[in-house]
Write a protein that holds these residues in place. Sequence first.
Motif, PDB file in Angstrom:
ATOM      1  N   ILE A 159      -5.530  -2.296 -12.316  1.00 42.99           N
ATOM      2  CA  ILE A 159      -4.190  -2.742 -12.730  1.00 42.99           C
ATOM      3  C   ILE A 159      -4.261  -3.430 -14.095  1.00 42.99           C
ATOM      4  O   ILE A 159      -3.437  -3.162 -14.982  1.00 42.99           O
ATOM      5  CB  ILE A 159      -3.573  -3.668 -11.658  1.00 42.99           C
ATOM      6  CG1 ILE A 159      -3.289  -2.864 -10.382  1.00 42.99           C
ATOM      7  CG2 ILE A 159      -2.285  -4.324 -12.163  1.00 42.99           C
ATOM      8  CD1 ILE A 159      -2.924  -3.701  -9.172  1.00 42.99           C
ATOM      9  N   LEU A 191       3.342  -1.154  -7.249  1.00 44.39           N
ATOM     10  CA  LEU A 191       2.090  -0.475  -6.914  1.00 44.39           C
ATOM     11  C   LEU A 191       2.388   0.445  -5.731  1.00 44.39           C
ATOM     12  O   LEU A 191       2.852  -0.011  -4.688  1.00 44.39           O
ATOM     13  CB  LEU A 191       1.028  -1.515  -6.529  1.00 44.39           C
ATOM     14  CG  LEU A 191      -0.305  -0.987  -6.014  1.00 44.39           C
ATOM     15  CD1 LEU A 191      -1.072  -0.266  -7.114  1.00 44.39           C
ATOM     16  CD2 LEU A 191      -1.160  -2.133  -5.467  1.00 44.39           C
ATOM     17  N   ARG A 218       0.886   3.050 -10.630  1.00 48.57           N
ATOM     18  CA  ARG A 218       1.640   1.873 -11.086  1.00 48.57           C
ATOM     19  C   ARG A 218       2.940   2.391 -11.689  1.00 48.57           C
ATOM     20  O   ARG A 218       2.912   3.309 -12.507  1.00 48.57           O
ATOM     21  CB  ARG A 218       0.821   1.108 -12.127  1.00 48.57           C
ATOM     22  CG  ARG A 218       1.569  -0.010 -12.833  1.00 48.57           C
ATOM     23  CD  ARG A 218       0.590  -0.774 -13.723  1.00 48.57           C
ATOM     24  NE  ARG A 218       1.267  -1.629 -14.669  1.00 48.57           N
ATOM     25  CZ  ARG A 218       1.506  -1.323 -15.933  1.00 48.57           C
ATOM     26  NH1 ARG A 218       1.123  -0.154 -16.416  1.00 48.57           N
ATOM     27  NH2 ARG A 218       2.110  -2.185 -16.736  1.00 48.57           N
TER      28      ARG A 218
END
Lengths: 213, 76
Positions: B60, A55, A79
Amino acid sequence: MKFTENQYLFSHPFSTITSANFQKYPNEHSSHVLSVDILSRSVDPQTSILRSERLVSVKQSAPALLRRLLPIPEIAYFREVSFLDPRAKSFKAISSNLSMRAIVDVEETCELIPQQGAEGTETVFRQRAEVSALGALSYAARLVEEAAVASFNANSWKGRMGLEAVVDKIVKEAEGFQQTVEELEAGLRDMEAGLKEGLEAGIEGLRKGSVGL
Amino acid sequence: MSSISPECNDLKKTYDDCFNKWYATKFLQGDTTPACEEIFTLYRACIWRAIKEKNLDTLIADARKEKPFDTPDAGQ
Protein backbone atom coordinates in the motif's frame (compact mmCIF):
# COMPACT_ATOMS: atom_id res chain seq x y z
CA MET A 1 -0.44 -3.08 -23.50
CA LYS A 2 -4.15 -3.69 -23.91
CA PHE A 3 -7.19 -1.48 -23.44
CA THR A 4 -10.81 -2.33 -22.93
CA GLU A 5 -13.86 -0.19 -22.34
CA ASN A 6 -17.46 -0.75 -21.30
CA GLN A 7 -20.34 1.66 -20.94
CA TYR A 8 -23.75 1.18 -19.37
CA LEU A 9 -26.74 3.44 -18.85
CA PHE A 10 -28.67 3.46 -15.60
CA SER A 11 -32.13 5.04 -15.56
CA HIS A 12 -31.57 6.43 -12.07
CA PRO A 13 -30.33 9.85 -10.93
CA PHE A 14 -26.71 10.48 -9.88
CA SER A 15 -27.60 10.60 -6.16
CA THR A 16 -29.20 7.13 -6.19
CA ILE A 17 -26.45 5.56 -8.30
CA THR A 18 -23.61 6.97 -6.17
CA SER A 19 -25.38 5.94 -2.94
CA ALA A 20 -25.72 2.43 -4.38
CA ASN A 21 -22.14 2.43 -5.60
CA PHE A 22 -20.78 3.07 -2.08
CA GLN A 23 -22.72 0.04 -0.82
CA LYS A 24 -22.38 -2.07 -3.94
CA TYR A 25 -20.85 -5.09 -2.21
CA PRO A 26 -21.98 -7.68 -1.43
CA ASN A 27 -24.55 -8.37 -4.15
CA GLU A 28 -25.69 -11.55 -5.85
CA HIS A 29 -23.27 -11.02 -8.76
CA SER A 30 -20.17 -10.29 -6.71
CA SER A 31 -18.99 -13.64 -5.33
CA HIS A 32 -15.50 -12.85 -6.72
CA VAL A 33 -15.19 -9.82 -4.40
CA LEU A 34 -14.08 -11.13 -1.01
CA SER A 35 -13.62 -7.96 1.04
CA VAL A 36 -13.78 -4.18 0.79
CA ASP A 37 -12.20 -1.85 3.35
CA ILE A 38 -11.86 1.91 3.54
CA LEU A 39 -8.24 2.94 4.06
CA SER A 40 -8.80 6.69 4.17
CA ARG A 41 -11.52 9.20 3.47
CA SER A 42 -11.53 12.99 3.42
CA VAL A 43 -13.48 16.00 2.19
CA ASP A 44 -11.50 18.83 0.58
CA PRO A 45 -12.58 21.96 2.51
CA GLN A 46 -12.13 24.15 -0.60
CA THR A 47 -13.82 22.04 -3.27
CA SER A 48 -16.04 19.73 -1.11
CA ILE A 49 -14.71 16.79 -3.16
CA LEU A 50 -15.00 13.52 -1.23
CA ARG A 51 -11.92 11.33 -1.68
CA SER A 52 -12.10 7.69 -0.62
CA GLU A 53 -9.30 5.13 -0.67
CA ARG A 54 -10.35 1.47 -0.51
CA LEU A 55 -8.65 -1.89 -0.33
CA VAL A 56 -10.45 -4.60 -2.29
CA SER A 57 -9.62 -8.31 -2.33
CA VAL A 58 -10.75 -10.40 -5.27
CA LYS A 59 -10.70 -14.15 -5.92
CA GLN A 60 -8.55 -14.76 -8.97
CA SER A 61 -9.88 -16.44 -12.08
CA ALA A 62 -6.72 -16.88 -14.17
CA PRO A 63 -6.77 -19.63 -16.76
CA ALA A 64 -5.06 -22.93 -15.86
CA LEU A 65 -2.37 -22.41 -18.51
CA LEU A 66 -1.39 -19.11 -16.94
CA ARG A 67 -1.37 -20.66 -13.48
CA ARG A 68 1.19 -23.19 -14.68
CA LEU A 69 3.39 -20.44 -16.11
CA LEU A 70 3.26 -17.90 -13.33
CA PRO A 71 3.00 -17.80 -9.53
CA ILE A 72 -0.54 -16.42 -9.39
CA PRO A 73 -1.92 -16.07 -5.86
CA GLU A 74 -5.48 -17.16 -5.11
CA ILE A 75 -6.43 -13.72 -3.81
CA ALA A 76 -5.45 -10.47 -5.50
CA TYR A 77 -5.52 -7.08 -3.76
CA PHE A 78 -6.48 -3.83 -5.42
CA ARG A 79 -6.34 -0.22 -4.21
CA GLU A 80 -9.11 2.06 -5.40
CA VAL A 81 -9.14 5.84 -5.03
CA SER A 82 -12.37 7.65 -5.84
CA PHE A 83 -13.37 11.30 -6.12
CA LEU A 84 -16.93 12.47 -5.75
CA ASP A 85 -17.58 16.10 -6.65
CA PRO A 86 -21.00 17.06 -5.24
CA ARG A 87 -21.04 20.45 -7.00
CA ALA A 88 -20.07 19.28 -10.49
CA LYS A 89 -21.93 15.98 -9.90
CA SER A 90 -19.11 13.76 -11.04
CA PHE A 91 -17.64 10.53 -9.74
CA LYS A 92 -14.41 8.90 -10.77
CA ALA A 93 -12.70 5.84 -9.30
CA ILE A 94 -9.24 4.63 -10.26
CA SER A 95 -8.15 1.12 -9.26
CA SER A 96 -4.77 -0.47 -9.53
CA ASN A 97 -3.42 -3.89 -8.55
CA LEU A 98 -1.30 -4.23 -5.41
CA SER A 99 -0.58 -7.92 -6.05
CA MET A 100 1.66 -9.29 -8.83
CA ARG A 101 3.13 -5.90 -9.63
CA ALA A 102 6.28 -7.57 -10.92
CA ILE A 103 4.18 -9.25 -13.62
CA VAL A 104 1.36 -6.92 -14.55
CA ASP A 105 -0.01 -3.39 -14.10
CA VAL A 106 -3.78 -3.05 -14.30
CA GLU A 107 -5.36 0.36 -14.08
CA GLU A 108 -9.11 0.71 -14.19
CA THR A 109 -11.06 3.97 -14.30
CA CYS A 110 -14.79 4.12 -13.61
CA GLU A 111 -16.86 7.25 -14.07
CA LEU A 112 -20.45 8.11 -13.28
CA ILE A 113 -21.79 10.94 -15.42
CA PRO A 114 -25.32 12.33 -15.04
CA GLN A 115 -27.26 13.18 -18.20
CA GLN A 116 -30.78 14.25 -19.06
CA GLY A 117 -32.70 11.39 -20.65
CA ALA A 118 -36.17 11.19 -22.17
CA GLU A 119 -37.63 9.99 -18.86
CA GLY A 120 -35.67 12.20 -16.48
CA THR A 121 -32.16 12.07 -15.08
CA GLU A 122 -30.02 9.13 -16.10
CA THR A 123 -26.49 8.16 -15.19
CA VAL A 124 -23.86 6.86 -17.57
CA PHE A 125 -21.37 4.39 -16.13
CA ARG A 126 -18.11 4.35 -18.08
CA GLN A 127 -15.38 1.87 -17.31
CA ARG A 128 -11.97 1.65 -18.93
CA ALA A 129 -9.00 -0.55 -18.19
CA GLU A 130 -5.41 -0.56 -19.27
CA VAL A 131 -3.34 -3.70 -18.79
CA SER A 132 0.41 -3.84 -19.30
CA ALA A 133 2.32 -7.03 -18.63
CA LEU A 134 6.01 -6.94 -17.98
CA GLY A 135 8.15 -8.24 -20.86
CA ALA A 136 5.66 -6.93 -23.39
CA LEU A 137 6.88 -9.10 -26.28
CA SER A 138 6.88 -12.45 -24.55
CA TYR A 139 4.22 -15.14 -24.99
CA ALA A 140 3.53 -15.16 -21.25
CA ALA A 141 3.00 -11.39 -21.21
CA ARG A 142 0.46 -11.65 -24.02
CA LEU A 143 -1.37 -14.40 -22.13
CA VAL A 144 -1.38 -12.31 -18.95
CA GLU A 145 -2.81 -9.31 -20.77
CA GLU A 146 -5.45 -11.38 -22.55
CA ALA A 147 -6.48 -13.14 -19.33
CA ALA A 148 -6.67 -9.85 -17.43
CA VAL A 149 -8.83 -8.24 -20.12
CA ALA A 150 -11.12 -11.32 -20.34
CA SER A 151 -11.60 -11.35 -16.58
CA PHE A 152 -12.13 -7.57 -16.58
CA ASN A 153 -14.87 -7.83 -19.19
CA ALA A 154 -16.59 -10.70 -17.35
CA ASN A 155 -16.45 -8.83 -14.03
CA SER A 156 -17.58 -5.60 -15.66
CA TRP A 157 -20.92 -7.15 -16.61
CA LYS A 158 -21.24 -8.68 -13.13
CA GLY A 159 -20.51 -5.23 -11.71
CA ARG A 160 -23.20 -3.65 -13.83
CA MET A 161 -25.79 -6.28 -12.76
CA GLY A 162 -24.66 -5.96 -9.14
CA LEU A 163 -25.04 -2.19 -9.09
CA GLU A 164 -28.53 -2.47 -10.58
CA ALA A 165 -29.48 -5.00 -7.86
CA VAL A 166 -28.22 -2.66 -5.12
CA VAL A 167 -30.07 0.30 -6.68
CA ASP A 168 -33.30 -1.72 -6.58
CA LYS A 169 -32.65 -2.50 -2.91
CA ILE A 170 -32.01 1.17 -2.08
CA VAL A 171 -35.06 2.37 -4.01
CA LYS A 172 -37.21 -0.23 -2.19
CA GLU A 173 -35.72 0.83 1.15
CA ALA A 174 -36.46 4.47 0.32
CA GLU A 175 -40.04 3.54 -0.62
CA GLY A 176 -40.35 1.56 2.61
CA PHE A 177 -38.99 4.54 4.49
CA GLN A 178 -41.45 6.85 2.71
CA GLN A 179 -44.27 4.47 3.68
CA THR A 180 -43.10 4.45 7.30
CA VAL A 181 -42.95 8.25 7.28
CA GLU A 182 -46.48 8.41 5.85
CA GLU A 183 -47.73 5.95 8.46
CA LEU A 184 -46.03 7.93 11.21
CA GLU A 185 -47.52 11.16 9.88
CA ALA A 186 -50.98 9.59 9.77
CA GLY A 187 -50.45 8.32 13.31
CA LEU A 188 -49.40 11.79 14.44
CA ARG A 189 -52.44 13.35 12.78
CA ASP A 190 -54.68 10.84 14.63
CA MET A 191 -52.91 11.60 17.87
CA GLU A 192 -53.24 15.34 17.30
CA ALA A 193 -56.92 14.94 16.50
CA GLY A 194 -57.32 12.80 19.58
CA LEU A 195 -55.47 15.31 21.73
CA LYS A 196 -57.48 18.18 20.33
CA GLU A 197 -60.68 16.27 20.99
CA GLY A 198 -59.50 15.40 24.49
CA LEU A 199 -58.48 18.99 25.12
CA GLU A 200 -61.80 20.29 23.89
CA ALA A 201 -63.62 17.76 26.07
CA GLY A 202 -61.44 18.85 28.97
CA ILE A 203 -62.18 22.52 28.41
CA GLU A 204 -65.85 21.70 28.07
CA GLY A 205 -65.64 19.72 31.31
CA LEU A 206 -63.86 22.57 33.10
CA ARG A 207 -66.48 24.95 31.89
CA LYS A 208 -69.10 22.66 33.32
CA GLY A 209 -67.12 22.49 36.55
CA SER A 210 -66.04 18.88 36.29
CA VAL A 211 -62.65 17.38 35.42
CA GLY A 212 -63.16 15.77 32.08
CA LEU A 213 -59.59 14.62 31.34
CA MET B 1 -19.60 -6.43 2.97
CA SER B 2 -16.88 -8.36 4.76
CA SER B 3 -13.75 -6.70 5.98
CA ILE B 4 -10.29 -8.08 5.25
CA SER B 5 -10.35 -9.40 8.81
CA PRO B 6 -13.47 -11.02 10.35
CA GLU B 7 -12.74 -9.32 13.68
CA CYS B 8 -13.25 -5.90 12.02
CA ASN B 9 -16.64 -6.80 10.49
CA ASP B 10 -18.74 -5.26 13.28
CA LEU B 11 -16.75 -2.01 13.31
CA LYS B 12 -16.92 -1.89 9.51
CA LYS B 13 -20.69 -2.36 9.51
CA THR B 14 -21.19 0.43 12.07
CA TYR B 15 -18.90 2.73 10.08
CA ASP B 16 -20.53 1.87 6.70
CA ASP B 17 -24.03 2.47 8.09
CA CYS B 18 -22.91 5.81 9.54
CA PHE B 19 -21.19 6.85 6.29
CA ASN B 20 -24.07 5.79 3.98
CA LYS B 21 -26.55 7.71 6.10
CA TRP B 22 -24.28 10.78 6.19
CA TYR B 23 -23.73 10.57 2.42
CA ALA B 24 -27.44 10.50 1.57
CA THR B 25 -28.82 12.86 4.23
CA LYS B 26 -25.97 15.37 4.69
CA PHE B 27 -23.31 15.30 1.98
CA LEU B 28 -25.65 15.15 -1.02
CA GLN B 29 -27.82 17.85 0.59
CA GLY B 30 -24.86 20.25 0.71
CA ASP B 31 -23.62 19.74 4.28
CA THR B 32 -20.13 18.39 3.57
CA THR B 33 -18.79 18.58 7.15
CA PRO B 34 -17.13 15.18 7.75
CA ALA B 35 -18.86 12.82 10.18
CA CYS B 36 -18.41 9.31 11.65
CA GLU B 37 -14.80 10.18 12.58
CA GLU B 38 -14.72 8.37 15.94
CA ILE B 39 -15.94 5.02 14.64
CA PHE B 40 -13.68 5.41 11.58
CA THR B 41 -10.62 5.74 13.84
CA LEU B 42 -11.52 2.50 15.64
CA TYR B 43 -12.33 0.64 12.42
CA ARG B 44 -9.12 1.85 10.75
CA ALA B 45 -6.97 0.73 13.67
CA CYS B 46 -8.56 -2.73 13.38
CA ILE B 47 -7.95 -3.17 9.63
CA TRP B 48 -4.40 -1.84 9.79
CA ARG B 49 -3.54 -4.61 12.24
CA ALA B 50 -4.78 -7.14 9.65
CA ILE B 51 -3.04 -5.31 6.79
CA LYS B 52 0.30 -5.52 8.63
CA GLU B 53 -0.24 -9.20 9.47
CA LYS B 54 -0.81 -9.96 5.77
CA ASN B 55 2.25 -7.88 4.81
CA LEU B 56 0.14 -5.60 2.65
CA ASP B 57 1.36 -2.41 4.36
CA THR B 58 4.46 -2.06 2.18
CA LEU B 59 2.42 -2.78 -0.98
CA ILE B 60 0.00 0.00 0.00
CA ALA B 61 2.83 2.40 0.89
CA ASP B 62 4.54 1.69 -2.47
CA ALA B 63 1.27 2.19 -4.37
CA ARG B 64 0.62 5.50 -2.58
CA LYS B 65 4.08 6.67 -3.63
CA GLU B 66 3.96 5.33 -7.20
CA LYS B 67 0.33 6.25 -7.92
CA PRO B 68 -0.78 8.83 -5.35
CA PHE B 69 -4.08 9.55 -7.18
CA ASP B 70 -4.42 12.70 -5.09
CA THR B 71 -6.47 14.72 -7.56
CA PRO B 72 -9.47 13.80 -9.74
CA ASP B 73 -7.30 14.41 -12.82
CA ALA B 74 -5.42 11.18 -12.09
CA GLY B 75 -6.01 8.04 -14.14
CA GLN B 76 -7.00 7.78 -17.78
